[in-house]
Design a protein around this motif. Structure first.
Motif, mmCIF file in Angstrom:
data_model
loop_
_atom_site.group_PDB
_atom_site.id
_atom_site.type_symbol
_atom_site.label_atom_id
_atom_site.label_comp_id
_atom_site.label_asym_id
_atom_site.label_seq_id
_atom_site.Cartn_x
_atom_site.Cartn_y
_atom_site.Cartn_z
ATOM 1 N N ILE A 158 -13.706 -2.156 -24.942
ATOM 2 C CA ILE A 158 -13.449 -2.856 -23.689
ATOM 3 C C ILE A 158 -12.853 -4.219 -24.000
ATOM 4 O O ILE A 158 -13.359 -4.959 -24.845
ATOM 5 C CB ILE A 158 -14.759 -3.004 -22.885
ATOM 6 C CG1 ILE A 158 -15.196 -1.629 -22.368
ATOM 7 C CG2 ILE A 158 -14.594 -3.988 -21.736
ATOM 8 C CD1 ILE A 158 -16.539 -1.625 -21.692
ATOM 9 N N ARG A 195 -8.520 -3.909 -20.070
ATOM 10 C CA ARG A 195 -8.689 -2.550 -20.570
ATOM 11 C C ARG A 195 -10.181 -2.201 -20.567
ATOM 12 O O ARG A 195 -10.984 -2.837 -21.258
ATOM 13 C CB ARG A 195 -8.123 -2.412 -21.989
ATOM 14 C CG ARG A 195 -6.606 -2.518 -22.060
ATOM 15 C CD ARG A 195 -5.964 -1.328 -21.346
ATOM 16 N NE ARG A 195 -4.498 -1.346 -21.443
ATOM 17 C CZ ARG A 195 -3.704 -1.882 -20.533
ATOM 18 N NH1 ARG A 195 -4.238 -2.460 -19.459
ATOM 19 N NH2 ARG A 195 -2.397 -1.830 -20.667
ATOM 20 N N PRO A 226 -11.968 1.300 -20.892
ATOM 21 C CA PRO A 226 -11.984 2.763 -21.040
ATOM 22 C C PRO A 226 -13.232 3.404 -20.437
ATOM 23 O O PRO A 226 -14.339 2.908 -20.616
ATOM 24 C CB PRO A 226 -11.955 2.957 -22.565
ATOM 25 C CG PRO A 226 -11.430 1.673 -23.111
ATOM 26 C CD PRO A 226 -11.902 0.609 -22.182
ATOM 27 N N CYS A 243 -11.055 3.772 -14.477
ATOM 28 C CA CYS A 243 -10.131 3.573 -15.587
ATOM 29 C C CYS A 243 -9.900 4.846 -16.394
ATOM 30 O O CYS A 243 -10.806 5.667 -16.558
ATOM 31 C CB CYS A 243 -10.652 2.479 -16.516
ATOM 32 S SG CYS A 243 -10.932 0.914 -15.668
ATOM 33 N N GLY A 288 -8.114 2.872 -20.892
ATOM 34 C CA GLY A 288 -8.604 1.637 -20.286
ATOM 35 C C GLY A 288 -7.798 1.120 -19.119
ATOM 36 O O GLY A 288 -8.170 0.119 -18.502
ATOM 37 N N GLN A 337 -19.513 1.338 -17.723
ATOM 38 C CA GLN A 337 -18.916 2.373 -18.554
ATOM 39 C C GLN A 337 -19.694 3.668 -18.406
ATOM 40 O O GLN A 337 -20.926 3.681 -18.451
ATOM 41 C CB GLN A 337 -18.864 1.936 -20.014
ATOM 42 C CG GLN A 337 -17.968 2.821 -20.876
ATOM 43 C CD GLN A 337 -17.633 2.189 -22.208
ATOM 44 O OE1 GLN A 337 -18.500 1.593 -22.857
ATOM 45 N NE2 GLN A 337 -16.382 2.299 -22.628
#
Length: 230
Positions: free
Chosen positions: A23, A29, A31, A55, A59, A85
């Motif tokens: 990250i 970005r 991911p 995302c 990312g 995430q």
């Protein structure tokens, strides 16, 4: 010339996107993440309401930002302030990342493949929402992300705008201390000014506005299920 090329772009061109990427808030970005940022005016009054996106494996942020328009790599209302995430193990997708091609987008699905990859699921939702009208109250950025999560099969699906908003509000991580200030300070300032100049009248209107928005999405999600689109 080849040595000075961006390593990430080189990986994409070669179709060798790594399974996990770090990250990087500086480059926006995130991911495998759900991302959130405050909305002008609305978040100043109700701080748990904001703009949300999801995302890709590399990312890049995707967000439903207007009628027939899914924004790519340009988060509509500013930089990300919170993110969450998602573990791929909790989704019903392939353990291997899809291959991304910088010219044509995504390589077509392999014949006979039953389970999509992360990016395949996002691509399908993006194609669908590129033909949808945008409406803050019936089909918005939360609808888009919930649609993606249901395609991904996160925790067996069942995602809607309400439990998605609760998820990012309760479990989302702040990007930095500055992002906390940017998200919360306008609410405290506007609320303090409202009380100072409007007193009980301001508090009444604020409570009505908050209850109306929260009640609308609760009723539209759980009582009138065709009202809020996913």
């Amino acid at each position: 010339m080849e040595e000075s090329a961006d390593p990430e772009n080189q990986l994409m061109i070669e179709g060798n996107v790594p399974k996990t990427m770090q990250i990087d808030p500086r480059r926006a970005r995130f991911p495998y993440c759900i991302v959130w940022t405050p909305l002008p005016i609305i978040s100043w009054l109700i701080p748990f309401i904001g703009h949300i996106g999801i995302c890709r494996e590399d990312g890049v942020i995707l967000d439903f930002a207007g009628p027939n328009f899914v924004c790519v790599d340009n988060f509509a209302f500013g930089s990300v302030t919170r993110y969450l995430q998602i573990s791929k193990e909790k989704c019903c997708i392939s353990p291997y990342p899809s291959v991304y091609n910088s010219e044509d987008g995504y390589i077509p699905d392999e014949p006979g493949r039953e389970v999509s990859t992360w990016d395949d699921a996002l691509r399908k939702s993006t194609q669908e929402f590129q033909h949808r009208s945008y409406n803050l109250l019936t089909c918005n950025c939360h609808s888009f992300v919930a649609n993606n999560l249901n395609r991904l099969g996160l925790h067996s699906g069942g995602w809607n705008v309400v439990n998605l908003a609760a998820l990012i509000f309760l479990k989302g991580r702040w990007v930095s201390t500055g992002s906390v200030v940017r998200s919360v300070l306008p609410f405290f300032i506007s609320f303090a000014l409202g009380l100072a100049f409007g007193g009980l009248t301001f508090l009444t209107y604020w409570a009505f506005f908050t209850c109306f928005l929260v009640g609308w999405f609760l009723l539209g999600t759980y009582c009138f299920k065709d009202l809020i689109q996913l």
